[in-house]
Design a protein around this motif. Structure first.
Motif, PDB file in Angstrom:
ATOM      1  N   SER A 277      34.289   7.319  20.134  1.00 18.59           N
ATOM      2  CA  SER A 277      34.274   8.810  20.354  1.00 18.59           C
ATOM      3  C   SER A 277      35.137   9.748  19.301  1.00 18.59           C
ATOM      4  O   SER A 277      36.078   8.687  18.878  1.00 18.59           O
ATOM      5  N   ARG A 463      28.356  12.249  23.314  1.00 17.81           N
ATOM      6  CA  ARG A 463      29.809  12.071  23.964  1.00 17.81           C
ATOM      7  C   ARG A 463      31.055  12.341  23.139  1.00 17.81           C
ATOM      8  O   ARG A 463      30.962  11.701  22.061  1.00 17.81           O
ATOM      9  N   GLU A 468      30.289  18.723  22.901  1.00 17.06           N
ATOM     10  CA  GLU A 468      30.437  18.456  24.313  1.00 17.06           C
ATOM     11  C   GLU A 468      31.829  19.423  24.730  1.00 17.06           C
ATOM     12  O   GLU A 468      31.505  20.052  25.984  1.00 17.06           O
ATOM     13  N   THR A 472      31.099  22.329  27.732  1.00 17.53           N
ATOM     14  CA  THR A 472      31.615  21.931  29.252  1.00 17.53           C
ATOM     15  C   THR A 472      32.907  22.800  29.345  1.00 17.53           C
ATOM     16  O   THR A 472      33.189  23.186  30.361  1.00 17.53           O
ATOM     17  N   LEU A 486      24.919  19.249  32.040  1.00 18.14           N
ATOM     18  CA  LEU A 486      25.280  18.060  31.783  1.00 18.14           C
ATOM     19  C   LEU A 486      25.659  17.190  33.268  1.00 18.14           C
ATOM     20  O   LEU A 486      25.818  15.925  32.962  1.00 18.14           O
ATOM     21  N   LEU A 493      25.074  12.928  28.515  1.00 20.17           N
ATOM     22  CA  LEU A 493      25.769  12.651  27.402  1.00 20.17           C
ATOM     23  C   LEU A 493      25.269  11.534  27.004  1.00 20.17           C
ATOM     24  O   LEU A 493      25.167  10.366  27.979  1.00 20.17           O
TER      25      LEU A 493
END
Length: 634
Positions: A277, A463, A468, A472, A486, A493
């Protein structure tokens, strides 16, 4: 035993004799006195590094050199005969008279000529300004570190530069602070022209006012950097062998780092994040992904398309942006509208309503005109109301042979006006209907992000990316709705872009990601399937700048900032896009506009026909009153 540098030199001679293809060859002439007087001159090291750097710039093929050692003066004529067949010359001798003699002999040929002076030699008066590197001004350490840099600059300007493209030429010329090899060498000392010409002892790099290019060279020369990266075409591409192991790295971002590596002579390794990530903040305040590696000092640069966001900017430094990127929505391809009621598509409902009203009231108006114009003393039959309906409908649908009463000017005028208007209506209807049948309207599933929650599509987001965090951490609006999805069955994700592509192809999901990344996937899918199975929503959002993250107060940031700006100004960014952006991206994935295909006609489109009717009715009404008055007078 031969000195170590001569052994290396002999090996170089064998290697370069084996080279079959080269664009430019230059001569390196040196004498035996150099080995005795300057045993640490490292001529062969400079040549090797300089030629390697020049070959990586943008020369048409390659550059090589041929060495000539002078043991006595009698060898000079034979050596000079061979030198005339080469393209340039570098002379490094202890005795000034030998260098002066070679320079005087070669003066008429106008070959690029560089002298490496290890002792002070006065300039000869031949009317030609010779490039000289006065190495006697420097001590052994400084001579070694600056020698390769200065010789490389001379090679770039005199051999490679005339043959590279305009973009590379700009970058080479802007890459340093000086315009000649001798100035490059002088800049290494930090001395002005007066001090440089008067110094009688070797100087060191103690000056705090050294040019940035020199400081960066000493900062990076021979250093080993740790880069952290994830595959993200077209910015970062991993080349793999048949077993799937990564063997090389390329892409837009690696073009930037490789250009800097060739100039500043550093090496690097790539550290892959264990969680694959980019990095997001964890509940305990730490960061995972590549940003976590940078914060833990396990990586020096994050090499990839990092979005510069507020939360990230608070924990790391960013270089200047090298690309602007927008997010978009990848959706299944648009479908054609249902053709069951295509016969009603040419006109909007307002037009159909207006035509219906005309068909109902126009026969009544015609019948009323005839009734008003009946002459009491004449035995003429007034046309009935039903006949007027047949006339109006017959004209509208194009039935020829419709008969009309032959008395009264006002009803005849009104009938003629209706015939003209009906031609306009019928022609417009037929033309648009043909367009609907031949070129059906393509209707995208959604046009913008706000329509996604109310559609039947689910959504996926990569992700550990800025997207993201965007969804979020949102507290209101559609971003919050997408983020809340999500955590339930509407959204999820994903760790792999291929996973998102497969879900979109199945027709059940939308994939939200950076547009350039999705364009690469669309091109690959088109190459595999030969059909366009994917498209973009019309509106894009979340436009951000992409940059490289570094640890706070990193000494590498000024270097990256300046060099990235120079590369972008030189047009190298656009050049690399032509290399790495897929050429088939224009065949599929185009954003479908909300209205594509034939347009249904509205009242404004047919206002001319309605105007004819209105004016004709007004004239017919005036004529009707006039005729009625004349009948009453009789």
């Amino acid at each position: 035993m031969l000195p170590s540098w001569k052994i290396v030199l002999k090996i170089l001679i064998v290697v370069h004799r084996a080279m079959e293809i080269c664009c430019f060859r230059f001569a390196l002439i040196y004498d035996e006195g150099l080995d005795r007087h300057q045993p640490s001159s490292n001529i062969e090291s400079w040549m090797r590094a300089a030629v390697a750097d020049a070959n990586r710039i943008c020369c048409p093929a390659s550059a090589s050199y041929k060495t000539f050692q002078i043991s006595n003066d009698s060898q000079l004529p034979a050596i000079l005969d061979q030198v005339h067949t080469l393209d340039a010359m570098v002379v490094s001798v202890i005795e000034c008279r030998i260098a002066d003699f070679i320079e005087a002999i070669l003066f008429p040929s106008m070959l690029p000529f560089l002298r490496l002076d290890f002792s002070r030699c006065p300039a000869i008066a031949n009317g030609r300004e010779t490039d000289r590197l006065e190495f006697y001004h420097l001590n052994d350490f400084n001579r070694d570190t600056c020698g390769s840099l200065a010789i490389t600059r001379w090679l770039e300007q005199n051999i490679c530069l005339p043959f590279v493209d305009n973009n590379a030429t700009f970058f080479i010329m802007e890459n340093g602070t000086s315009s000649s090899a001798s100035r490059e060498l002088q800049d290494c000392t930090g001395l002005d022209d007066l001090k440089w010409s008067s110094v009688t002892y070797p100087v060191t790099f103690d000056s705090p006012d050294l040019p940035d290019n020199v400081k960066w060279y000493h900062l990076l020369n021979g250093k080993h950097l740790r880069l952290t990266s994830l595959e993200r075409p077209p910015f970062v591409i991993f080349e793999r062998d048949s077993y799937g192991s990564v063997i090389a790295y390329k892409g837009y971002c690696y073009e930037i780092i490789n250009a800097l590596q060739e100039t500043y002579n550093f090496t690097y390794e790539v550290v892959l994040p264990g969680d694959k990530s980019y990095g997001k903040i964890m509940p305990n305040g730490s960061w995972d992904g590549m940003l976590g590696l940078i914060l833990k000092q396990d990586a020096d640069i994050g090499l990839g398309p990092f979005s510069v966001t507020y939360s990230r900017y608070g924990v790391v430094d960013f270089s200047v942006g090298f690309h602007e990127e927008t997010a978009t929505i990848l959706i299944p391809p648009p479908g054609e509208e249902n053709r069951l009621l295509v016969c009603l598509k040419p006109f909007l409902w307002q037009v159909w309503l207006s035509l219906g009203v005309l068909v109902v009231i126009l026969p009544v108006i015609l019948w009323a005109h005839f009734m008003c114009l009946r002459f009491p003393h004449e035995e003429k039959t007034c046309p009935g109301l039903a006949k007027q309906y047949f006339f109006v409908l017959g004209v509208l649908i194009g039935q020829s042979g419709q008969k009309f009463a032959s008395f009264g000017y006002s009803p005849r005028l009104l009938g003629a006006v209706w015939c003209v208007s009906a031609v306009v209506f019928a022609s417009a209807y037929v033309g648009v209907l043909v367009s609907f049948l031949r070129f059906p309207k393509l209707t995208p599933i959604i046009n913008k992000l706000e329509e996604l929650p109310v559609s039947h599509l689910k959504w996926v987001i990569p992700r550990g990316t800025a997207l993201e965090s965007l969804f979020t951490e949102a507290t209101a609006g559609v971003y919050k709705t997408i983020g809340e999805g999500l955590s339930d069955t509407r959204g999820s994700l994903i760790d792999s872009g291929l996973d998102g592509i497969h879900r979109v192809i199945q027709g059940s999901h939308a994939y939200i990601d950076e547009k350039s990344y999705l364009v690469s996937f669309i091109a690959e899918d088109y190459e595999r399937s030969g059909t366009c199975r994917l498209s973009f929503a019309y509106e894009e959002f979340f436009k951000v700048s992409l940059a490289f993250p570094l640890p706070k107060n990193s000494s590498l940031k000024p270097l990256l900032d300046k060099k990235i700006m120079q590369m972008m100004e030189a047009g190298l960014g656009n050049y690399w896009k032509q290399i790495y952006w897929p050429s088939s991206g224009g065949k599929c994935g185009r954003s479908i506009q909300p209205i594509v295909g034939p347009k249904s006609l509205g009242l404004s489109d047919l206002q001319g026909a309605f105007l004819i009717l209105a004016v004709g009715y007004g004239m017919a009404l005036v004529i009707c009153y006039a005729e009625r008055y004349s009948v009453s007078a009789l």
